[in-house]
Design a protein around this motif. Structure first.
Motif, PDB file in Angstrom:
ATOM      1  N   GLU A   1       0.847  -1.205   0.000  1.00 55.05           N
ATOM      2  CA  GLU A   1       0.000   0.000   0.000  1.00 55.05           C
ATOM      3  C   GLU A   1       0.875   1.244   0.000  1.00 55.05           C
ATOM      4  O   GLU A   1       1.763   1.393   0.833  1.00 55.05           O
TER       5      GLU A   1
ATOM      6  N   TYR B   1     -14.751  -2.395  -7.065  1.00 56.48           N
ATOM      7  CA  TYR B   1     -14.374  -3.437  -6.125  1.00 56.48           C
ATOM      8  C   TYR B   1     -14.730  -4.822  -6.654  1.00 56.48           C
ATOM      9  O   TYR B   1     -15.878  -5.260  -6.567  1.00 56.48           O
TER      10      TYR B   1
ATOM     11  N   GLU C   1     -12.847  -8.172  -6.104  1.00 55.51           N
ATOM     12  CA  GLU C   1     -11.732  -8.954  -5.595  1.00 55.51           C
ATOM     13  C   GLU C   1     -11.617 -10.289  -6.331  1.00 55.51           C
ATOM     14  O   GLU C   1     -10.519 -10.825  -6.476  1.00 55.51           O
TER      15      GLU C   1
ATOM     16  N   ASN D   1      -1.421  -1.277  -4.057  1.00 59.46           N
ATOM     17  CA  ASN D   1      -2.732  -0.780  -3.630  1.00 59.46           C
ATOM     18  C   ASN D   1      -2.595   0.666  -3.167  1.00 59.46           C
ATOM     19  O   ASN D   1      -1.752   0.979  -2.331  1.00 59.46           O
TER      20      ASN D   1
ATOM     21  N   GLU E   1      -3.480   4.061  -1.186  1.00 56.91           N
ATOM     22  CA  GLU E   1      -4.041   4.407   0.133  1.00 56.91           C
ATOM     23  C   GLU E   1      -5.535   4.714   0.045  1.00 56.91           C
ATOM     24  O   GLU E   1      -6.302   4.373   0.947  1.00 56.91           O
TER      25      GLU E   1
ATOM     26  N   GLY F   1      -7.066   1.326   0.324  1.00 56.25           N
ATOM     27  CA  GLY F   1      -6.739   0.855   1.671  1.00 56.25           C
ATOM     28  C   GLY F   1      -7.109  -0.604   1.917  1.00 56.25           C
ATOM     29  O   GLY F   1      -7.193  -1.400   0.988  1.00 56.25           O
ATOM     30  N   HIS F   2      -7.302  -0.946   3.193  1.00 50.81           N
ATOM     31  CA  HIS F   2      -7.729  -2.292   3.632  1.00 50.81           C
ATOM     32  C   HIS F   2      -6.803  -3.401   3.139  1.00 50.81           C
ATOM     33  O   HIS F   2      -7.256  -4.520   2.857  1.00 50.81           O
ATOM     34  N   SER F   3      -5.510  -3.092   3.008  1.00 53.22           N
ATOM     35  CA  SER F   3      -4.585  -4.082   2.447  1.00 53.22           C
ATOM     36  C   SER F   3      -4.487  -5.344   3.299  1.00 53.22           C
ATOM     37  O   SER F   3      -4.381  -6.454   2.756  1.00 53.22           O
TER      38      SER F   3
ATOM     39  N   SER G   1      -6.736  -6.803   5.395  1.00 52.51           N
ATOM     40  CA  SER G   1      -7.883  -7.712   5.271  1.00 52.51           C
ATOM     41  C   SER G   1      -7.969  -8.284   3.852  1.00 52.51           C
ATOM     42  O   SER G   1      -8.344  -9.443   3.656  1.00 52.51           O
ATOM     43  N   MET G   2      -7.571  -7.485   2.882  1.00 50.74           N
ATOM     44  CA  MET G   2      -7.557  -7.961   1.493  1.00 50.74           C
ATOM     45  C   MET G   2      -6.593  -9.166   1.373  1.00 50.74           C
ATOM     46  O   MET G   2      -6.909 -10.174   0.739  1.00 50.74           O
TER      47      MET G   2
ATOM     48  N   ARG H   1      -5.703 -11.239   3.676  1.00 47.94           N
ATOM     49  CA  ARG H   1      -6.282 -12.430   4.327  1.00 47.94           C
ATOM     50  C   ARG H   1      -7.285 -13.126   3.406  1.00 47.94           C
ATOM     51  O   ARG H   1      -7.268 -14.342   3.249  1.00 47.94           O
ATOM     52  N   ARG H   2      -8.123 -12.328   2.782  1.00 49.99           N
ATOM     53  CA  ARG H   2      -9.146 -12.926   1.904  1.00 49.99           C
ATOM     54  C   ARG H   2      -8.507 -13.579   0.676  1.00 49.99           C
ATOM     55  O   ARG H   2      -8.898 -14.668   0.255  1.00 49.99           O
TER      56      ARG H   2
END
Ligand code: ADP
Ligand code: F6P
Length: 324
Positions: free
Chosen positions: A171, A201, A203, A225, A227, A230-232, A234-235, A237-238
């Motif tokens: 990020e 969005y 994914e 990614n 800023e 964001g959410h790098s 949790s991304m 993990r998924r």
């Protein structure tokens, strides 16, 4: 007109950017060379309101051209949006006999400069932000250093990511703009670039891309990614859960804003700083200095603030094309 300007002031505002010191140095030394008095204002608009204002001489800006950050300090001063606070700031400028003020910052800082302009203080903006998100200019002071810092850090992450055959999400800064991400995406050879300006969005599409890349024999999968998305973490993990490929997130953060400015940042800051003083001496008021199509320019501050800037479609397409 020229003899109306006797004293100018300079401040830095918003997020700091490498090259701001080179710009301050240029403003101070150009003004002194032209026979003006110069005052430095500490801590942006906050310092103006607190009257943290002092005379500057040539030696005050010695040995700073190579340093990141800003010797004047910077601040985010939310109360500056209030009309009564802007009036107070203009009164302080008059009290200190400031005929013109050079504001080095991003477009938020330009809005503060416009507010001062509307109160009758000649305000000239210099584009100082790592985000490159000022529409009236192709170049902003700090971007070149920041994007090179980010690129070098990403190269390092890529080494280890390839060795471990991992997927990496990195990020980068830029607030709501994707320029740092776009430049790193291309310069680091990323497989995916996620930009606030572009990203719908999806994914699943990224996951499919990762799986397809792996089948083609790629040992790593680098996702830059922005800023603004964001959410790098949790991304990551998924993506790991969906692909079975180890995925790590790295948020580069403030390292991107520090460090010694590149030659390009020092050079452009020096020319732009001089121009900020010289446009005032030419009798122009309320301008923003920029660089467009190979030429240093000045545009009206109000016009500058309504201009729009977009990610170049062709360049984005090239970035995607090169990931095969
Ligand atoms: P940048 O200049 O990097 O875009 P900010 O958006 O944080 O950073 O703006 C810097 C400062 O400029 C703010 O803290 C505030 O003092 C001033 N500013 C921002 N927006 C306005 C506005 N609409 N009116 C007056 N001043 C503003
Ligand atoms: O505008 C420069 C910038 O570094 C952005 O990229 C980022 O969103 C923001 O400033 C961070 O600001 P702060 O220093 O207030 O956390």
């Amino acid at each position: 007109m020229a003899n109306e300007i006797k004293t100018i002031a300079v401040l830095t505002s918003g997020g700091d950017a490498p090259g701001m010191n080179a710009a301050i140095r240029s403003v101070v030394r150009t003004a002194l060379s032209r026979g003006l008095k110069v005052k430095g204002i500490k801590r942006g608009y906050m310092g103006l309101l607190n009257e943290e204002i002092s005379d500057m001489v040539a030696r005050d800006v010695s040995d700073i051209i190579q340093r990141g950050g800003t010797i004047l300090g910077t601040a985010r001063c939310l109360e500056f949006q209030k009309p009564e606070v802007q009036q107070k700031a203009a009164a302080i400028c008059r009290k200190h006999a400031i005929d013109g003020i050079v504001v080095i910052g991003g477009d938020g800082s330009y809005r503060g400069a416009l507010a001062l302009a509307r109160q009758g203080i000649n305000a000239v903006g210099l584009p100082g932000t790592i985000d490159l998100d000022i529409a009236c200019t192709d170049y902003t002071i700090g971007f070149d250093t920041a994007v090179n810092t980010a690129m070098q850090a990403i190269d390092k992450v890529k080494d280890t990511s390839s060795s471990h055959e991992r997927c990496s999400i990195i990020e980068v800064m830029g607030r709501n703009a994707g320029y740092i991400a776009m430049w790193c995406g291309i310069s680091n050879g990323a497989e995916d670039i996620l930009l606030p300006e572009k990203y719908e969005y999806n994914e699943q599409e990224i996951i499919n891309h990762i799986i397809a890349s792996r089948k083609k024999g790629k040992t790593h999968h680098l996702i830059i990614n922005a800023e603004g998305i964001g959410h790098s973490v949790s991304m990551a993990r998924r993506i790991e859960a969906a692909t079975g490929i180890e995925t790590r997130a790295t948020i580069l953060g403030y390292m991107q804003r520090g460090g010694n400015p590149t030659a390009r940042d020092r050079y452009y800051a020096s020319i732009m700083g001089a121009m900020a003083v010289d446009v005032m001496l030419q009798g122009k008021t309320n301008r923003v200095i920029g660089y467009r199509n190979g030429v240093f320019t000045d545009v009206d501050i109000e016009e500058a603030l309504v201009m729009e800037k977009h990610i170049d479609e062709y360049q984005y397409e090239v970035a995607q094309m090169l990931t095969i």
